[in-house]
Every structure is written in structure tokens, then in C-alpha cells.
Write a protein that holds these residues in place. Structure first.
Motif, PDB file in Angstrom:
ATOM      1  N   GLU A  96      41.763  35.388  34.493  1.00 49.36           N
ATOM      2  CA  GLU A  96      42.376  36.469  35.272  1.00 49.36           C
ATOM      3  C   GLU A  96      42.467  37.750  34.448  1.00 49.36           C
ATOM      4  O   GLU A  96      42.200  38.844  34.959  1.00 49.36           O
ATOM      5  CB  GLU A  96      43.760  36.032  35.737  1.00 49.36           C
ATOM      6  CG  GLU A  96      43.749  34.889  36.740  1.00 49.36           C
ATOM      7  CD  GLU A  96      45.151  34.423  37.088  1.00 49.36           C
ATOM      8  OE1 GLU A  96      46.112  34.938  36.462  1.00 49.36           O
ATOM      9  OE2 GLU A  96      45.284  33.562  37.985  1.00 49.36           O
ATOM     10  N   ARG A  97      42.848  37.623  33.177  1.00 45.75           N
ATOM     11  CA  ARG A  97      42.941  38.795  32.318  1.00 45.75           C
ATOM     12  C   ARG A  97      41.572  39.443  32.117  1.00 45.75           C
ATOM     13  O   ARG A  97      41.435  40.672  32.163  1.00 45.75           O
ATOM     14  CB  ARG A  97      43.557  38.403  30.976  1.00 45.75           C
ATOM     15  CG  ARG A  97      43.773  39.557  30.040  1.00 45.75           C
ATOM     16  CD  ARG A  97      44.646  39.158  28.865  1.00 45.75           C
ATOM     17  NE  ARG A  97      44.107  38.008  28.146  1.00 45.75           N
ATOM     18  CZ  ARG A  97      44.627  36.780  28.182  1.00 45.75           C
ATOM     19  NH1 ARG A  97      45.699  36.541  28.923  1.00 45.75           N
ATOM     20  NH2 ARG A  97      44.083  35.795  27.491  1.00 45.75           N
ATOM     21  N   ALA A  98      40.548  38.627  31.876  1.00 40.75           N
ATOM     22  CA  ALA A  98      39.197  39.179  31.708  1.00 40.75           C
ATOM     23  C   ALA A  98      38.719  39.859  32.992  1.00 40.75           C
ATOM     24  O   ALA A  98      38.061  40.911  32.935  1.00 40.75           O
ATOM     25  CB  ALA A  98      38.228  38.066  31.306  1.00 40.75           C
ATOM     26  N   GLN A  99      39.076  39.286  34.134  1.00 37.56           N
ATOM     27  CA  GLN A  99      38.657  39.900  35.395  1.00 37.56           C
ATOM     28  C   GLN A  99      39.359  41.229  35.620  1.00 37.56           C
ATOM     29  O   GLN A  99      38.745  42.208  36.067  1.00 37.56           O
ATOM     30  CB  GLN A  99      38.960  38.942  36.561  1.00 37.56           C
ATOM     31  CG  GLN A  99      38.487  39.429  37.909  1.00 37.56           C
ATOM     32  CD  GLN A  99      36.979  39.564  37.989  1.00 37.56           C
ATOM     33  OE1 GLN A  99      36.256  38.873  37.272  1.00 37.56           O
ATOM     34  NE2 GLN A  99      36.501  40.455  38.850  1.00 37.56           N
ATOM     35  N   ARG A 100      40.671  41.294  35.277  1.00 33.56           N
ATOM     36  CA  ARG A 100      41.389  42.568  35.417  1.00 33.56           C
ATOM     37  C   ARG A 100      40.814  43.626  34.487  1.00 33.56           C
ATOM     38  O   ARG A 100      40.638  44.791  34.880  1.00 33.56           O
ATOM     39  CB  ARG A 100      42.878  42.354  35.123  1.00 33.56           C
ATOM     40  CG  ARG A 100      43.626  41.574  36.196  1.00 33.56           C
ATOM     41  CD  ARG A 100      45.136  41.734  36.015  1.00 33.56           C
ATOM     42  NE  ARG A 100      45.563  41.269  34.711  1.00 33.56           N
ATOM     43  CZ  ARG A 100      45.968  40.030  34.449  1.00 33.56           C
ATOM     44  NH1 ARG A 100      45.980  39.128  35.435  1.00 33.56           N
ATOM     45  NH2 ARG A 100      46.374  39.689  33.237  1.00 33.56           N
ATOM     46  N   GLN A 101      40.521  43.246  33.251  1.00 35.63           N
ATOM     47  CA  GLN A 101      39.927  44.208  32.321  1.00 35.63           C
ATOM     48  C   GLN A 101      38.571  44.695  32.822  1.00 35.63           C
ATOM     49  O   GLN A 101      38.237  45.873  32.709  1.00 35.63           O
ATOM     50  CB  GLN A 101      39.788  43.567  30.945  1.00 35.63           C
ATOM     51  CG  GLN A 101      41.107  43.278  30.260  1.00 35.63           C
ATOM     52  CD  GLN A 101      40.933  42.553  28.948  1.00 35.63           C
ATOM     53  OE1 GLN A 101      39.830  42.140  28.580  1.00 35.63           O
ATOM     54  NE2 GLN A 101      42.030  42.359  28.211  1.00 35.63           N
TER      55      GLN A 101
END
Length: 639
Positions: A96-101
Motif C-alpha cells: 500500500e505504501r509503495a502504491q501511494r508513493q
């Protein structure tokens, strides 16, 4: 495409997971002996499926019973479950964090193509954020009424400015970006000698920046009227008009502003555009285009670097087309104050760039000291400083000059020395030829002599009429030399927002920034490696030779064909290992002094080479046993 033939290990694993009958039924259906959905044997199918479910449930219960019966094993299983859950949760959050970034990077990448959000340290505070709000508060917003007052183009954002200039947004960012240390510069710097001695630093902009500056000059600066006292770099005004108000006066005062162009910093240039009605974001970009970061050129490891100052140290370049008109607009308040001061004291006032001229007659000529004192204070309040070595007070009894023009008479004129020098050059060119004539220390030409004669005539028609006639009487050097070069349309096209034509091809454009790439997590990397290994295994399996076809199915045959076993892998023989082991066998026979050791070692070596089992661990154990057993067998009489 038919499903691949299952291996023996896969069949055994499937039997353990369900039951033998379920696996047999599935294979019969796969091979076509018993089509799915057929009327026969429905009862057997239901029984087999029920048995499979019961076996699976029984296996699960047995596993739970075995686990719960051992507290240590149950505790380890619980810890493993918690660790697995924690790993899964961390992996989910990481994805999720990689997708938001990645989504933010994509958003910024798209906004960068449409907005200018950063132009360097110290100058980007007045630009807009991606959400359209000010990067800091308060933001000086555009004033349309002021823009309409002078008919200036309404530019709401740097994007509108780039579109009006006919530039790509990346090119505008490239031209206006401020760097304290850079690999390139937008100016070509050189020096010219001054009449009073010393050198004057000229910063000539490169063609790409000059194009943008011409647009600013013709579409913004040239439309704003300057003060009536300003006579420099304005259409219809010249040094003759600057000198006319001072003709025939009792006293003439010439003052010079020290470091006129370098004393105008970035903040004052930006203030000019904001005062005209532009918002802070547009005024920032315009000020960056019209200012220069004076830098020192250095060579570091064979590479050229330009090291300059901070944004506050950017100055007005002397040599840019926008600089003279910017000084006229920037000095409008100074001109109003000095004109009012001069009028109150009975003086006339004019300004040509950084040359200030005052003149008076009668009683007002006695107030020179008061005028100079107040002029110094006024200039200091406006951010300027007088040059102490260029202050001249000229009375009527001496020659009075204003910007190089003599103003003692009622009409301005050129000095007697200049006219005599021009007359001598014309006389020598007429009598001895242009090759023998010189003008201002350089070889003279008809065009130079005629040009200065026209200058004298423009200042004073009476003084210059005879000189123009004498210059026109000089012979032409050649038809080619007399031809007039066609005028360049560089400024015209630049003012219209069009790219001037180049002989070398189209204008170079900055490369667009690369598309952002989503960073993969550790779990995704492991999944990718597993997928690659599985694909490689399937490729190897597909490349293996196919086994013989199964016998044809016959109706009523109770024994279905068994699954084909995997083909035996090819024997791999390592010749280098063989020769090394052969050397070890010979060495062991020599050291022990027994031919039986050599013979036994050679026998084992041939067998292992034929079977392809050439492992050093097995070879070492066998040779050790041979070396130990051969002496024992000899001692008991077996050999």
C-alpha cells in the motif's frame, strides 16, 4: 492444449492429500475414460467425493490432535502463525505504501508538465503549489486594472507566460532556473574599454535567452511610458534631446551613478513587474529571465563549472536588451523626485541611463551645493550611490558638455576637436585614399566617416552639412562593400512568440523527465523470482522428450493406464574430475608402495565414471578404505 503428465511424486502427494480412489477417478476423467458429467457412475462419484472430503477432514483433525497433544509443538505452531500473519500484514502495508508513493510520483510527474513549482533556492517562495495555492502567504495577486492601464498582456501563471512566448514549459524552466553552481551559463561575458579608463563588463545573453528577453521587452517593458526626464534607450529620444534643456545655461552639473546596472538586484527587478500588475509567480519568472547570476568560471578535473551567488545577489546584466528599459521603469520615482527637487531649486534635470545632468542660470546657479547635497541623499534613499570621481560642475566660462555634446551655445553641438579630426580624416581620405585615413585609432572606411558626419548633422545641422557632403563624395570601395545586409527577423519573430529560424536546424529542447517507476516490495520480488523459476521449470519440462503414448482405452477395461514415470536424467560425466581422481589414485599407490591400492582405486574410478557418480566425498571415503584395508588383507595372507 492437454494438461501435462503428472509425475510420480505429484501423484503420491495428491493421494496423501485426498485418497487413492479420488486420484484414480481424476486421472480417468483426465485421460478420457470417464467423461465428466456422464451418467455413469454417478453413485460411485458421489461416494468417492464424500470419501475424499472425509479423509481430508480426518487428516486435519489428526493434525490438530497431534499438534495440541504436544504443548511445545503447539506453541511453535502458534508462533509460526503469528509470524506469518505479521509478515503478511507488513507486506500488505508495504505494498500500500509503495502504491501511494507511486501514485504521488505520477501526480507530480503530470503536474510538472503543467506547472512550475520550483526554480531554485531563494526564488521559489512566490510560485504556486500544485494545488493552485500560494507557496507562502501572503501572495501578491495579479492586478488586472494595472495591466489594462498600459495594455499589457494578462498572464495569470508561468504556464500562460510560456504559451505567450511560444516556449515549452521545460524550456522556460531551463532559462529561468537559478543555480549557485552550474555546468552552463546563459550569458557570454567580455570586457570593453571605457573612455575614462578601465574596462566595462558586458554580459551578452545567448540566443535562446535573448529570444525570451526580446519578447519581454516588446510586449511588456516597451508599452510602459518612462518619465519625461529619461532620454536613454527610448524611441524618439537621444543624447541630443538629453542635452537640449541645458544649452546656454550659466552652470551645468554632470553626475554619474556608481555601478548602475550591478546595483539593481533581483528583488528590485521583481518589484518592477509586480508594480506593473503581475502576480508574484509571473513576476518571479520574468525577473529571473531579466537578471543574471554573476559567476566565476572554474576548471575542476578538466570540467568547467560556473560558481555564482545566491538568488538575492542576482543583478541586472549590462548587455541584455531588457536592462536599459528596466532601468527607466525602475528610476521613474527617482526621476520624479529629482525633477521635483531640480524644479524647486530652479534647475533643469535630465537623465541618460546612469548620467544625471542639471543646469541653471541666474540666481539658481548659486545653489549648486544645496542641489548636490540633496541629490546625494535622494540617490541613497533610492538605493544608488554617486561616483565621486565623475562629478563635474561646469560654469559658462569653460566648455560645458552633456553626454559628450557641447551645450555652451543656444543649440547643442559637437566639440571643435571632434569636428576637426573628422574634417582631417575626410581630407586625407579624399587626397591620399581611404587606405591612409584613420578614425579614432582604427583604419577609416567610407561608412564610418559618413556615419559620424550624419551624427554631427543630427546634433547640429549647420555643423554637419558640409561634413556629410564631403563624406558622400568619397569613392565606394566596392559594390559588395556598399551592399546592405538583409535585416534579421530574430527580434520580430521573438516578439511574436515564434521561434527564430536557425541554419543549424530546430531549436534544442530540454529532455522530458522520465516516467516514475513503482518500487517493488520484498514479497513482490520473491513472487517474481518464484514465477521465473516456475517458468524455467515448465520450459525444461516442455523441452524433455515425450514418453510413449498410453495404450488406447477400451470400454470396460477395469485397469486404467498408469501414469508415465519421468524419463531418467542423462548421465553427466566430468572429465576434469576423472583425471584429477586418476592422479590421486596413482599418487596413493606410489605413497603406499602397493599395486593393489592402484588396482582397487582404478576399478572404483571406472565404475563411478560409467555411472556418473564422481563425487569427491564418496571418492575420498573409498580411497581411505582401500588404503586401510589393503595392508590388513596383506597381513592376514589374503593378498
Amino acid at each position: 492444449m492437454a494438461a501435462p503428465q503428472p509425475t510420480r511424486a505429484e501423484l503420491i502427494e495428491r493421494i496423501r492429500a485426498s485418497s487413492k480412489e479420488a486420484v484414480v477417478l481424476a486421472e480417468m476423467q483426465r485421460l478420457g475414460f470417464w467423461p465428466k458429467g456422464a451418467a455413469q457412475p454417478e453413485a460411485a462419484t458421489e461416494l468417492i467425493e464424500r470419501e475424499t472430503a472425509l479423509v481430508q477432514e480426518l487428516n486435519s483433525l489428526q493434525a490438530q490432535l497431534q499438534l495440541k497433544g504436544d504443548p511445545d509443538k503447539a506453541l511453535r505452531a502458534m508462533r509460526q502463525e503469528r509470524l506469518a500473519a505479521a509478515r503478511a500484514q507488513r507486506e500488505t502495508k508495504a505494498r500500500e505504501r509503495a502504491q501511494r508513493q507511486y501514485e504521488r510520483a505520477l501526480q507530480w510527474h503530470g503536474e510538472r508538465q503543467q506547472r512550475i513549482g520550483y526554480l531554485g533556492a531563494g526564488v521559489s517562495a512566490g510560485l504556486e503549489r500544485p494545488d493552485g495555492k500560494a507557496a507562502h502567504a501572503p501572495l501578491h495577486k495579479p492586478r488586472p486594472e494595472r495591466l489594462a492601464l498600459h495594455g499589457l498582456p494578462a498572464l495569470a501563471s508561468p504556464q500562460a507566460l510560456a504559451q505567450a512566448m511560444g516556449l515549452a514549459l521545460g524550456e522556460l524552466r531551463f532559462l529561468s532556473f537559478h543555480r549557485e553552481v552550474a555546468r552552463h551559463t546563459h550569458y557570454r561575458r567580455f570586457t570593453l574599454p571605457k573612455k575614462s579608463g578601465g574596462e566595462r563588463l558586458i554580459s551578452a545573453p545567448m540566443p535562446r535567452l535573448k529570444r525570451a528577453q526580446y519578447w519581454v521587452l516588446d510586449n511588456i517593458l516597451a508599452k510602459v511610458p518612462a518619465h519625461d526626464a529619461a532620454h536613454g534607450f527610448l524611441p524618439g529620444r537621444s543624447i541630443a534631446g538629453n542635452a537640449q534643456p541645458h544649452c546656454g545655461q550659466d552652470v551645468v552639473i554632470n553626475l554619474d551613478v556608481k555601478d548602475f546596472f550591478p546595483s539593481i538586484a533581483f528583488g528590485r527587478i521583481k518589484g518592477v513587474f509586480m508594480h506593473l500588475g503581475y502576480g508574484e509567480s509571473v513576476a518571479t519568472v520574468l525577473a529571473l529571465l531579466c537578471s543574471e547570476n554573476r559567476a566565476d568560471e572554474l576548471q575542476v578535473d578538466g570540467e568547467r563549472w560556473f560558481v555564482g551567488g545566491t538568488a538575492a545577489q542576482r543583478v541586472l546584466p549590462q548587455g541584455a536588451p531588457t536592462s536599459p528599459m528596466l532601468t527607466n521603469l525602475l528610476c521613474r520615482r527617482l526621476d520624479r523626485r529629482l525633477a521635483g527637487l531640480a524644479r524647486a531649486l530652479g534647475f533643469a534635470y535630465t537623465r541618460y541611463a546612469d548620467d544625471l545632468s542639471f543646469s541653471a542660470s541666474g540666481e539658481a546657479a548659486q545653489r549648486v551645493g544645496t542641489l548636490l547635497r540633496r541629490v546625494r541623499w535622494t540617490l541613497r534613499e533610492e538605493g544608488f550611490e554617486l561616483h565621486p570621481e565623475k562629478e563635474r560642475v561646469m560654469r559658462r566660462g569653460a566648455r560645458q558638455e552633456v553626454t559628450g555634446i557641447v551645450v555652451n551655445a543656444a543649440q547643442p553641438g559637437v566639440s571643435r576637436q571632434s569636428r576637426r579630426a573628422l574634417r582631417a580624416a575626410l581630407h586625407r581620405a579624399k587626397g591620399e585614399g581611404l587606405e591612409q585615413a584613420h578614425w579614432q585609432g582604427q583604419p577609416a572606411s567610407r561608412e564610418r566617416l559618413l556615419g559620424y558626419a550624419h551624427f554631427v548633422q543630427g546634433i547640429n545641422a549647420t555643423q554637419g552639412r558640409a561634413l556629410v557632403l564631403a563624406a558622400q563624395a568619397l569613392p565606394l570601395a566596392s559594390r559588395a562593400a556598399h551592399a546592405v545586409a538583409p535585416a534579421s527577423d530574430f527580434r520580430t519573430r521573438a516578439a511574436q512568440g515564434q521561434a527564430p529560424a536557425r541554419a543549424a536546424g530546430d531549436w534544442w529542447q530540454p529532455a522530458p523527465p522520465p516516467e516514475p517507476v513503482r518500487q517493488r516490495t520484498d514479497g513482490e520480488l520473491r513472487e517474481a523470482r518464484a514465477a521465473r523459476r516456475q517458468a524455467a521449470a515448465e520450459a525444461r519440462r516442455a523441452a524433455q522428450p515425450t514418453t510413449a503414448a498410453a495404450p488406447s482405452a477400451r470400454p470396460g477395461n477395469p485397469n486404467p493406464p498408469a501414469a508415465a514415470a519421468n524419463p531418467r536424467p542423462p548421465v553427466v560425466r566430468k572429465r576434469r574430475t576423472y583425471w584429477l581422481q586418476l592422479f590421486v589414485v596413482w599418487l596413493a599407490g606410489v605413497l603406499t608402495g602397493s599395486g593393489h591400492v592402484t588396482l582397487a582405486g582404478l576399478a572404483y574410478l571406472l565404475i563411478s565414471y560409467w555411472k556418473g557418480h564422481q563425487r569427491w566425498s564418496h571418492f575420498s571415503l573409498v580411497m581411505l578404505a582401500i588404503v586401510v584395508l589393503v595392508p590388513v588383507a596383506r597381513s592376514i595372507g589374503l593378498l
